[in-house]
Design an enzyme around this catalytic site. Structure first.
Site, PDB file in Angstrom:
ATOM      1  N   LYS A 153      37.826  30.270  31.113  1.00  0.00           N
ATOM      2  CA  LYS A 153      38.674  30.985  32.070  1.00  0.00           C
ATOM      3  C   LYS A 153      38.708  30.368  33.465  1.00  0.00           C
ATOM      4  O   LYS A 153      39.554  30.720  34.278  1.00  0.00           O
ATOM      5  CB  LYS A 153      38.186  32.435  32.196  1.00  0.00           C
ATOM      6  CG  LYS A 153      38.403  33.256  30.956  1.00  0.00           C
ATOM      7  CD  LYS A 153      39.888  33.482  30.699  1.00  0.00           C
ATOM      8  CE  LYS A 153      40.125  33.984  29.286  1.00  0.00           C
ATOM      9  NZ  LYS A 153      41.309  33.394  28.687  1.00  0.00           N
ATOM     10  N   PRO A 172      31.710  29.148  31.626  1.00  0.00           N
ATOM     11  CA  PRO A 172      32.803  28.512  30.865  1.00  0.00           C
ATOM     12  C   PRO A 172      32.932  29.010  29.421  1.00  0.00           C
ATOM     13  O   PRO A 172      33.822  28.602  28.695  1.00  0.00           O
ATOM     14  CB  PRO A 172      32.459  27.027  30.911  1.00  0.00           C
ATOM     15  CG  PRO A 172      31.053  26.938  31.313  1.00  0.00           C
ATOM     16  CD  PRO A 172      30.712  28.177  32.061  1.00  0.00           C
ATOM     17  N   TYR A 201      41.376  35.645  25.069  1.00  0.00           N
ATOM     18  CA  TYR A 201      41.200  34.187  25.079  1.00  0.00           C
ATOM     19  C   TYR A 201      42.504  33.460  25.421  1.00  0.00           C
ATOM     20  O   TYR A 201      42.503  32.525  26.244  1.00  0.00           O
ATOM     21  CB  TYR A 201      40.685  33.715  23.711  1.00  0.00           C
ATOM     22  CG  TYR A 201      40.148  32.302  23.722  1.00  0.00           C
ATOM     23  CD1 TYR A 201      40.998  31.216  23.489  1.00  0.00           C
ATOM     24  CD2 TYR A 201      38.815  32.041  23.989  1.00  0.00           C
ATOM     25  CE1 TYR A 201      40.518  29.912  23.518  1.00  0.00           C
ATOM     26  CE2 TYR A 201      38.320  30.739  24.018  1.00  0.00           C
ATOM     27  CZ  TYR A 201      39.179  29.690  23.777  1.00  0.00           C
ATOM     28  OH  TYR A 201      38.704  28.403  23.824  1.00  0.00           O
ATOM     29  N   HIS A 240      46.518  24.720  20.169  1.00  0.00           N
ATOM     30  CA  HIS A 240      45.511  25.279  19.252  1.00  0.00           C
ATOM     31  C   HIS A 240      45.894  26.714  18.926  1.00  0.00           C
ATOM     32  O   HIS A 240      46.035  27.534  19.825  1.00  0.00           O
ATOM     33  CB  HIS A 240      44.114  25.247  19.881  1.00  0.00           C
ATOM     34  CG  HIS A 240      43.412  23.936  19.708  1.00  0.00           C
ATOM     35  ND1 HIS A 240      42.067  23.839  19.538  1.00  0.00           N
ATOM     36  CD2 HIS A 240      43.892  22.683  19.654  1.00  0.00           C
ATOM     37  CE1 HIS A 240      41.719  22.569  19.387  1.00  0.00           C
ATOM     38  NE2 HIS A 240      42.813  21.844  19.459  1.00  0.00           N
ATOM     39  N   TYR A 279      32.624  27.819  18.859  1.00  0.00           N
ATOM     40  CA  TYR A 279      31.606  28.439  19.724  1.00  0.00           C
ATOM     41  C   TYR A 279      30.460  28.838  18.801  1.00  0.00           C
ATOM     42  O   TYR A 279      30.612  29.720  17.970  1.00  0.00           O
ATOM     43  CB  TYR A 279      32.170  29.681  20.416  1.00  0.00           C
ATOM     44  CG  TYR A 279      33.232  29.393  21.448  1.00  0.00           C
ATOM     45  CD1 TYR A 279      34.572  29.234  21.084  1.00  0.00           C
ATOM     46  CD2 TYR A 279      32.916  29.278  22.801  1.00  0.00           C
ATOM     47  CE1 TYR A 279      35.558  28.971  22.025  1.00  0.00           C
ATOM     48  CE2 TYR A 279      33.889  29.020  23.752  1.00  0.00           C
ATOM     49  CZ  TYR A 279      35.218  28.866  23.357  1.00  0.00           C
ATOM     50  OH  TYR A 279      36.183  28.605  24.295  1.00  0.00           O
TER      51      TYR A 279
HETATM   52  P1  FAS Z   1      37.694  22.979  42.598  1.00  0.00           P
HETATM   53  O1  FAS Z   1      36.226  23.126  42.900  1.00  0.00           O
HETATM   54  O2  FAS Z   1      38.128  22.295  41.354  1.00  0.00           O
HETATM   55  O3  FAS Z   1      38.421  22.196  43.804  1.00  0.00           O
HETATM   56  C1  FAS Z   1      38.035  22.457  45.137  1.00  0.00           C
HETATM   57  C2  FAS Z   1      38.347  21.201  45.952  1.00  0.00           C
HETATM   58  O4  FAS Z   1      38.065  21.483  47.324  1.00  0.00           O
HETATM   59  C3  FAS Z   1      37.478  20.019  45.536  1.00  0.00           C
HETATM   60  O5  FAS Z   1      38.285  18.897  45.273  1.00  0.00           O
HETATM   61  C4  FAS Z   1      36.555  19.795  46.736  1.00  0.00           C
HETATM   62  O6  FAS Z   1      36.275  18.429  46.948  1.00  0.00           O
HETATM   63  C5  FAS Z   1      37.382  20.364  47.880  1.00  0.00           C
HETATM   64  N1  FAS Z   1      36.569  20.876  48.992  1.00  0.00           N
HETATM   65  C6  FAS Z   1      35.424  21.585  48.926  1.00  0.00           C
HETATM   66  N2  FAS Z   1      34.990  21.884  50.169  1.00  0.00           N
HETATM   67  C7  FAS Z   1      35.900  21.357  51.040  1.00  0.00           C
HETATM   68  C8  FAS Z   1      36.009  21.328  52.452  1.00  0.00           C
HETATM   69  N3  FAS Z   1      35.094  21.921  53.220  1.00  0.00           N
HETATM   70  N4  FAS Z   1      37.070  20.679  53.014  1.00  0.00           N
HETATM   71  C9  FAS Z   1      38.009  20.097  52.219  1.00  0.00           C
HETATM   72  N5  FAS Z   1      37.957  20.077  50.871  1.00  0.00           N
HETATM   73  C10 FAS Z   1      36.915  20.708  50.298  1.00  0.00           C
HETATM   74  N6  FAS Z   1      36.363  25.831  33.760  1.00  0.00           N
HETATM   75  C11 FAS Z   1      36.805  26.008  32.502  1.00  0.00           C
HETATM   76  O7  FAS Z   1      37.764  26.750  32.289  1.00  0.00           O
HETATM   77  N7  FAS Z   1      36.190  25.359  31.459  1.00  0.00           N
HETATM   78  C12 FAS Z   1      35.124  24.497  31.658  1.00  0.00           C
HETATM   79  O8  FAS Z   1      34.594  23.924  30.726  1.00  0.00           O
HETATM   80  C13 FAS Z   1      34.646  24.287  32.967  1.00  0.00           C
HETATM   81  N8  FAS Z   1      33.613  23.413  33.206  1.00  0.00           N
HETATM   82  C14 FAS Z   1      33.161  23.246  34.485  1.00  0.00           C
HETATM   83  C15 FAS Z   1      32.113  22.358  34.782  1.00  0.00           C
HETATM   84  C16 FAS Z   1      31.646  22.196  36.099  1.00  0.00           C
HETATM   85  C17 FAS Z   1      30.514  21.226  36.389  1.00  0.00           C
HETATM   86  C18 FAS Z   1      32.246  22.936  37.144  1.00  0.00           C
HETATM   87  C19 FAS Z   1      31.737  22.807  38.580  1.00  0.00           C
HETATM   88  C20 FAS Z   1      33.294  23.806  36.875  1.00  0.00           C
HETATM   89  C21 FAS Z   1      33.769  23.955  35.544  1.00  0.00           C
HETATM   90  N9  FAS Z   1      34.840  24.807  35.249  1.00  0.00           N
HETATM   91  C22 FAS Z   1      35.305  24.988  33.985  1.00  0.00           C
HETATM   92  C23 FAS Z   1      35.494  25.537  36.276  1.00  0.00           C
HETATM   93  C24 FAS Z   1      36.452  24.610  36.978  1.00  0.00           C
HETATM   94  O9  FAS Z   1      37.338  24.070  36.044  1.00  0.00           O
HETATM   95  C25 FAS Z   1      37.119  25.408  38.062  1.00  0.00           C
HETATM   96  O10 FAS Z   1      37.495  26.698  37.626  1.00  0.00           O
HETATM   97  C26 FAS Z   1      38.314  24.718  38.662  1.00  0.00           C
HETATM   98  O11 FAS Z   1      37.935  23.432  39.057  1.00  0.00           O
HETATM   99  C27 FAS Z   1      38.804  25.569  39.830  1.00  0.00           C
HETATM  100  O12 FAS Z   1      39.694  24.833  40.555  1.00  0.00           O
HETATM  101  P2  FAS Z   1      39.731  24.967  42.153  1.00  0.00           P
HETATM  102  O13 FAS Z   1      39.763  26.401  42.517  1.00  0.00           O
HETATM  103  O14 FAS Z   1      40.825  24.065  42.596  1.00  0.00           O
HETATM  104  O15 FAS Z   1      38.314  24.446  42.660  1.00  0.00           O
HETATM  105  C1  PHB Z   2      35.945  22.085  27.024  1.00  0.00           C
HETATM  106  O1  PHB Z   2      36.634  21.525  26.165  1.00  0.00           O
HETATM  107  O2  PHB Z   2      35.421  21.484  28.001  1.00  0.00           O
HETATM  108  C2  PHB Z   2      35.726  23.577  26.914  1.00  0.00           C
HETATM  109  C3  PHB Z   2      36.383  24.289  25.919  1.00  0.00           C
HETATM  110  C4  PHB Z   2      36.179  25.661  25.834  1.00  0.00           C
HETATM  111  C5  PHB Z   2      35.325  26.289  26.732  1.00  0.00           C
HETATM  112  C6  PHB Z   2      34.673  25.560  27.738  1.00  0.00           C
HETATM  113  C7  PHB Z   2      34.867  24.188  27.823  1.00  0.00           C
HETATM  114  O3  PHB Z   2      35.136  27.636  26.654  1.00  0.00           O
END
Ligand code: FAS
Ligand code: PHB
Length: 389
Positions: free
Chosen positions: A296, A292, A384, A72, A200
């Site tokens: 980032k 989000p 961004y 993009h 957005y």
């Molecule tokens: P994660 O949380 O992905 O991974 C952590 C892992 O550790 C998990 O698999 C968990 O099961 C495991 N774990 C936890 N406790 C443990 C324990 N005690 N023992 C062993 N394992 C354990 N980011 C964006 O950029 N754009 C978005 O749109 C966006 N949407 C999101 C929506 C939701 C609902 C959430 C919760 C997050 C969103 N995020 C988004 C942020 C997300 O993408 C995170 O930044 C990303 O998953 C971070 O990755 P990790 O640091 O690996 O953490």
């Molecule tokens: C998504 O595609 O899930 C998305 C894209 C941009 C954002 C957050 C989520 O800032």
């Protein structure tokens, strides 16, 4: 069990760190609470910064991303019917990649399997001991037995609700937080995206986001009160509200369909300092959370992995500990800049319950300024697409 680096958490940050370390000849063990299927079932991020694309490619997991990801060169910010395009490529010479976190995680799991690294799923009751001053010992339950893993270093990649951050004594930690009084109701639908680039949308009814995963899979969000639950929102109600918040011509042309995923994510800004406590290092959501709005979250997790993998390789392969000594300060510099950008985008685009008319005017003025000022658009574009590591 014995290894060089114990990685708590098999999400994107834990898997990417394991991938990069093993490619450099550093032995790891990943301890993951959930099953691989559960981890892959999470629908999360969708936008990869240019630095993330480069690091995934360096890690040897970029092939499918380059085939199936969608580059993009810009995105839109809208204010009711005003549409402002931020041309990343023209303003910065770079672009982002739309490729879901689910796919990134899938690619990492497949690469890790091919390398034969050790990833234990269904791990419970992880306890990290002796991390401060000597060789850490990680104990955990697995397949009904209590096991211990001794190692040189521990990477806490276990997300916001993991155990790593709490292993650092509260008296040694400083936490910074802003909880936003709303969430994002997200819908995935097997429909063509309403726009070729992400929108957005600020509107008097609240924020909306139009995104995608591929040409036949759309990802949409609307800002909702924290009291709402996904079951409060029928598909018909969601599509109607989304249309009201997007520019009218985009809304009219939108193709809707049944939701195949519907969930509400709360929004918060959070940072825990420091990221290091002796031989324990915090990575990704274990250390910080961003709303989000700035896309980032996943990219900041990758940023931490970028710094930590270099530091651990230098320490374990070259006996050079400058990287691990400097990891926390170096990673936090980039974390706080992304924190600021995500907060600024959230404040600029969301309607806050009970806000006065002045606040709404400030949002409109911010978007009007972006429409007229290339300098303002360049500042947004630089953040961004991702600041340099
Ligand atoms: P994660 O949380 O992905 O991974 C952590 C892992 O550790 C998990 O698999 C968990 O099961 C495991 N774990 C936890 N406790 C443990 C324990 N005690 N023992 C062993 N394992 C354990 N980011 C964006 O950029 N754009 C978005 O749109 C966006 N949407 C999101 C929506 C939701 C609902 C959430 C919760 C997050 C969103 N995020 C988004 C942020 C997300 O993408 C995170 O930044 C990303 O998953 C971070 O990755 P990790 O640091 O690996 O953490
Ligand atoms: C998504 O595609 O899930 C998305 C894209 C941009 C954002 C957050 C989520 O800032």
């Amino acid at each position: 069990m014995k290894t060089e680096v114990a990685i708590i958490g098999g999400g994107p940050s834990g898997l990417l760190l394991s991938q990069l370390l093993n490619r450099a000849g550093v032995a790891t063990v990943v301890l993951e609470r959930a099953s691989r299927a559960h981890v892959l079932g999470r629908i999360r991020a969708g936008v990869l910064e240019s630095g993330t694309v480069a690091l995934l490619t360096e890690a040897g997991v970029g092939a499918r991303m380059m085939r199936e990801g969608i580059p993009h060169e810009g995105c839109y910010l809208s204010d009711d019917d005003l549409m402002v395009r931020i041309n990343f490529h023209e303003l910065t010479g770079k672009s982002v990649m739309v490729y879901g976190q689910t796919e990134v995680t899938q690619d990492l799991y497949e690469a890790q399997s091919a390398m034969g690294t050790t990833i234990l799923h269904g791990v419970e009751d992880v306890v990290i001991e002796c991390a401060k001053d000597s060789a850490p010992v990680v104990s955990f339950l697995h397949e009904g037995a209590r096991r211990t893993l001794t190692c040189r270093y521990v990477a806490g990649c276990d997300g916001f609700h993991g155990v790593s951050r709490g292993t650092i004594p509260a008296a040694k930690r400083q936490e910074f937080e802003r909880v936003y009084p709303f969430g994002w109701l997200g819908v995935l639908s097997e429909t063509p995206p309403c726009s070729d680039e992400i929108i957005y949308a600020n509107s008097h009814r609240g924020f909306a986001l139009a995104s995608m995963r591929n040409p036949t899979l759309s990802r949409y969000y609307v800002q909702v009160p924290l009291s709402d639950r996904p079951e409060d929102w029928s598909d018909a109600r969601f599509w109607d509200e989304l249309r009201r918040r997007l520019p009218s011509d985009t809304a009219e042309a939108m193709i809707t369909g049944p939701s195949i995923e519907k969930s509400i994510a709360p929004l918060r800004s959070f940072v825990a300092e420091p990221l290091r406590w002796g031989n324990l290092f915090l990575v990704g959501d274990a250390a910080h959370i961003v709303p989000p709005t700035g896309a980032k979250g996943l990219n900041l997790a990758v940023s931490d992995v970028y710094y930590l993998h270099h530091a651990l390789i230098d320490a374990l392969k070259r006996d050079d500990t400058r990287g691990i000594e400097g990891y926390s300060d170096l990673a936090l510099q980039r974390i706080w800049k992304a924190m600021r950008f995500s907060w600024q985008m959230t404040m600029m685009l969301h309607h806050f319950e009970g806000e006065d008319s002045f606040a709404a005017q400030m949002r409109k003025a911010s978007l009007a300024h972006l429409a007229r000022s290339e300098t303002a658009r360049r500042e947004l574009a630089e953040n961004y697409i991702g600041l340099p590591f």
